[in-house]
Design an enzyme around this catalytic site. Structure first.
Site, mmCIF file in Angstrom:
data_model
loop_
_atom_site.group_PDB
_atom_site.id
_atom_site.type_symbol
_atom_site.label_atom_id
_atom_site.label_comp_id
_atom_site.label_asym_id
_atom_site.label_seq_id
_atom_site.Cartn_x
_atom_site.Cartn_y
_atom_site.Cartn_z
ATOM 1 N N SER A 1 72.342 -66.074 84.028
ATOM 2 C CA SER A 1 72.617 -66.691 82.727
ATOM 3 C C SER A 1 74.082 -66.989 82.429
ATOM 4 O O SER A 1 74.379 -67.598 81.411
ATOM 5 C CB SER A 1 72.065 -65.813 81.604
ATOM 6 O OG SER A 1 70.678 -65.943 81.525
ATOM 7 N N SER B 1 70.757 -68.580 80.310
ATOM 8 C CA SER B 1 70.599 -68.517 78.873
ATOM 9 C C SER B 1 71.882 -68.787 78.082
ATOM 10 O O SER B 1 71.797 -69.181 76.927
ATOM 11 C CB SER B 1 70.065 -67.149 78.471
ATOM 12 O OG SER B 1 71.024 -66.129 78.707
ATOM 13 N N LYS C 1 78.647 -65.276 72.234
ATOM 14 C CA LYS C 1 77.204 -65.463 72.426
ATOM 15 C C LYS C 1 76.449 -64.678 71.358
ATOM 16 O O LYS C 1 76.775 -63.521 71.100
ATOM 17 C CB LYS C 1 76.806 -64.994 73.835
ATOM 18 C CG LYS C 1 75.344 -65.263 74.192
ATOM 19 C CD LYS C 1 75.023 -64.909 75.648
ATOM 20 C CE LYS C 1 73.591 -65.267 76.025
ATOM 21 N NZ LYS C 1 73.274 -64.967 77.430
#
Lengths: 95, 496
Positions: free
Chosen positions: B187, B163, B80
């Protein structure tokens, strides 16, 4: 509680955020919607309840007061938008 | 043989150990898959790092040859783009960090590299992890590989959740074997539910936050997204552990979570919180939730009705605390030390222009909200009040866990929705986290496991919640749920 345009401008300044004048009203509307929505917390009786800042119950640890890192000026300055020698530079602050 | 990109990590490790294929072959297969037009169309990655991946794969192969392979040696994963990676641009999906190349490595990414992982690239996310769709990313919206399955949205691209939407899309699209993610309000678990993948947010303090771009420090936790519960157990084990550089890192031993997978759940007490039956929600959500409870009961668990009375206040609490912490954390983006600078009149003008131009609308909104609730005269009414209700929410869980060992809930209020839906006002989008945000406030671990396709053909996951630092029970229950559900459906863009 709802906030007026002047308050939006004040918190934008506190946040050091430039909000274009054309967007101020929209921002005001959105913030007021959120503030109205969080009002429901007033339904909860929290008398005698301590605020919970962090779920970690352990006390923060200390460590030996010794230098354990350093000598990385070049690393620290590597991403600086502007620098002179070993210093960050900013727009003139003092006339 | 199964395509290399369709293997789980646990399966791939067997193939690597038995020399059925090399780490370089495995990595090349993923690079090829990642670089096809269709895969790139999912905008799963912000930055691809194929050269680095091949170099890491080659080093892994050398270790396999020497017979000293590591726990995750040669497994290609996505990272990420919130994890700082030394020498690799790290944007947090924000324009303000467009040119930021860290000179250090986050603790968790370093641990994964030490375990032998190969990094394919940096995955997309909502800007500073603020969102549930990746729509707030400055680098385009990631596309759910399940797009096209829902007849009602046949011509519409679906969101992969957020997210960690680039991570979930990449793992579902088989262009990463797994990916790192972070979870501040849901998320990891919501995108897992929307893409048919497994995601676990561990207990607060289990993974070091050092070197991960901060959003709300008392809520942020790192965790993995994978295609099986066992893979999640493996990867979380390697990500976890005490780190003196994070003052909230827990100094606790890390159990071998993989040993829990496949163990019996006979006699385990699973709580079903009645407050999670939300008015107006699609009845299918409750039906699939019931189906999951039945699966666990059939596997030997005891299903117990429990109550978490303050549940409805969790989102309003979150939308005071998270913006407050964010407004403080994001003060560092000042155009002086790193990131993008936009000149202006004097120092204040430079700050305001830099931050006004560098942050997107959602991030600006949260900074303003946070600044307001922390400002003189409002701190007690909003921030302290929210912290007190936060304690009520945690107390609810303490009471519930006296009666049960784990809790089963939905992970998201719907299956994947179309880009542009739920955008009319911010609160509508905030409701995406209704089932997940309570855990962040209480610091508890939660895992999302895909249980079924909904009637619209899209995947749907359920969340299991555990006691603090009891991920072991979670992995037992999640593994039983996975076995009963035997979710094997593939997204349309992935060939069997």
């Amino acid at each position: 509680m709802s906030i007026d345009l002047k308050t939006v401008q004040r918190i934008a300044h506190l946040s050091r955020l430039k909000i274009p004048d054309t967007e101020l009203q929209q921002v005001q509307g959105e913030l007021n919607k959120i503030l109205a929505w969080v009002e429901q917390l007033n339904e909860v009786n929290v008398t005698g309840i301590e605020p919970l800042a962090n779920v970690n119950d352990e006390a923060l640890r200390g460590r030996d007061d010794v230098i354990n890192d350093g000598g990385k000026a070049a690393d620290i300055l590597a991403n600086a938008p502007a620098k002179t020698a070993d210093f960050f530079t900013v727009p003139k602050v003092v006339e | 043989m199964t395509k290399l990109t369709n293997l789980t990590m646990t399966e791939a490790l067997k193939g690597l150990s038995s020399k059925a294929f090399t780490a370089t072959e495995l990595t090349k297969a993923h690079i090829d898959a990642m670089q096809t037009e269709v895969a790139r169309g999912t905008k799963s990655y912000i930055t691809e790092t194929p050269e680095l991946a091949l170099a890491q794969a080659s080093a892994a192969d050398a270790r396999y040859t020497k017979g000293d392979a590591r726990a995750m040696d040669g497994l290609p994963i996505g990272m990420k783009d919130l994890y700082c990676t030394k020498g690799v641009r790290t944007t947090a999906a924000s324009k303000i960090l467009d040119n930021f190349v860290p000179t250090y490595e986050s603790t968790v990414s370093q641990k994964l590299f030490d375990a032998g992982c190969v990094m394919l690239g940096k995955t997309n996310l909502d800007e500073f992890a603020m969102g549930s769709t990746t729509i707030t990313s400055a680098y385009g919206t990631s596309i759910n590989p399940w797009s096209g399955k829902d007849p009602a949205r046949a011509n519409r691209q679906l969101v992969p959740g957020g997210s960690s939407g680039g991570s979930s899309a990449a793992v579902a699209a088989r262009i990463a074997m797994a990916a790192t993610a972070t979870d501040t309000g849901g998320s990891i678990r919501q995108p897992a539910s929307l893409t048919g993948t497994v995601g676990i947010k561990p207990t607060y303090g289990r993974c070091s936050r050092w070197g991960i771009v901060a959003f709300a420090s008392s809520l942020d936790q790192a965790g993995p997204m994978t295609r099986s519960v066992e893979d999640a157990a493996l990867m979380l084990r390697e990500m976890s552990g005490y780190d003196p550089k994070d003052s909230t890192s827990a100094n606790k031993a890390v159990p071998d979570f993989t040993a829990m997978c496949g163990q019996s759940i006979k006699g385990m007490r699973i709580g079903i919180p009645r407050e999670y039956r939300i008015d107006g929600i699609d009845p299918e959500v409750n039906a699939l939730w019931q189906k999951g409870a039945d699966m666990l009961r059939d596997a030997g668990a005891e299903i117990i009705d429990i109550s978490l009375p303050h549940t409805k206040y969790a989102l309003p609490v979150y939308y005071i605390i998270a913006p407050a912490e964010a407004s403080s954390n994001l003060a560092r983006y000042d155009g002086v030390r790193f990131g993008v600078r936009v000149e202006g009149e004097g120092l204040n003008g430079m700050y305001e222009n830099t931050r006004g131009a560098g942050f997107g609308k959602e991030v600006r909104r949260r900074i303003l909200m946070g600044t307001y609730v922390l400002s003189a005269g409002y701190y007690d009414a909003y921030y302290l009040k929210a912290q007190r209700v936060r304690r009520c929410i945690r107390n609810d869980f303490d009471t519930a866990f006296a009666k049960c060992d784990a809790i089963l809930t939905p992970a998201s209020p719907s299956t994947a929705f179309g880009i542009g839906e739920k955008m009319d006002d911010p609160i509508q989008m905030y409701l995406e986290d209704v089932f997940t945000v309570t855990l962040n406030l209480a610091g508890l671990p939660g895992i999302c496991v895909p249980v079924s396709l909904a009637q619209n053909g899209l995947p749907f996951g359920l969340q299991l919640v555990g006691r603090a630092f009891d991920e072991e029970t979670l992995f037992k229950a999640a593994s039983a749920l996975e076995k009963a559900a035997s979710f094997t459906a593939l997204p349309p863009m992935v060939a069997a």
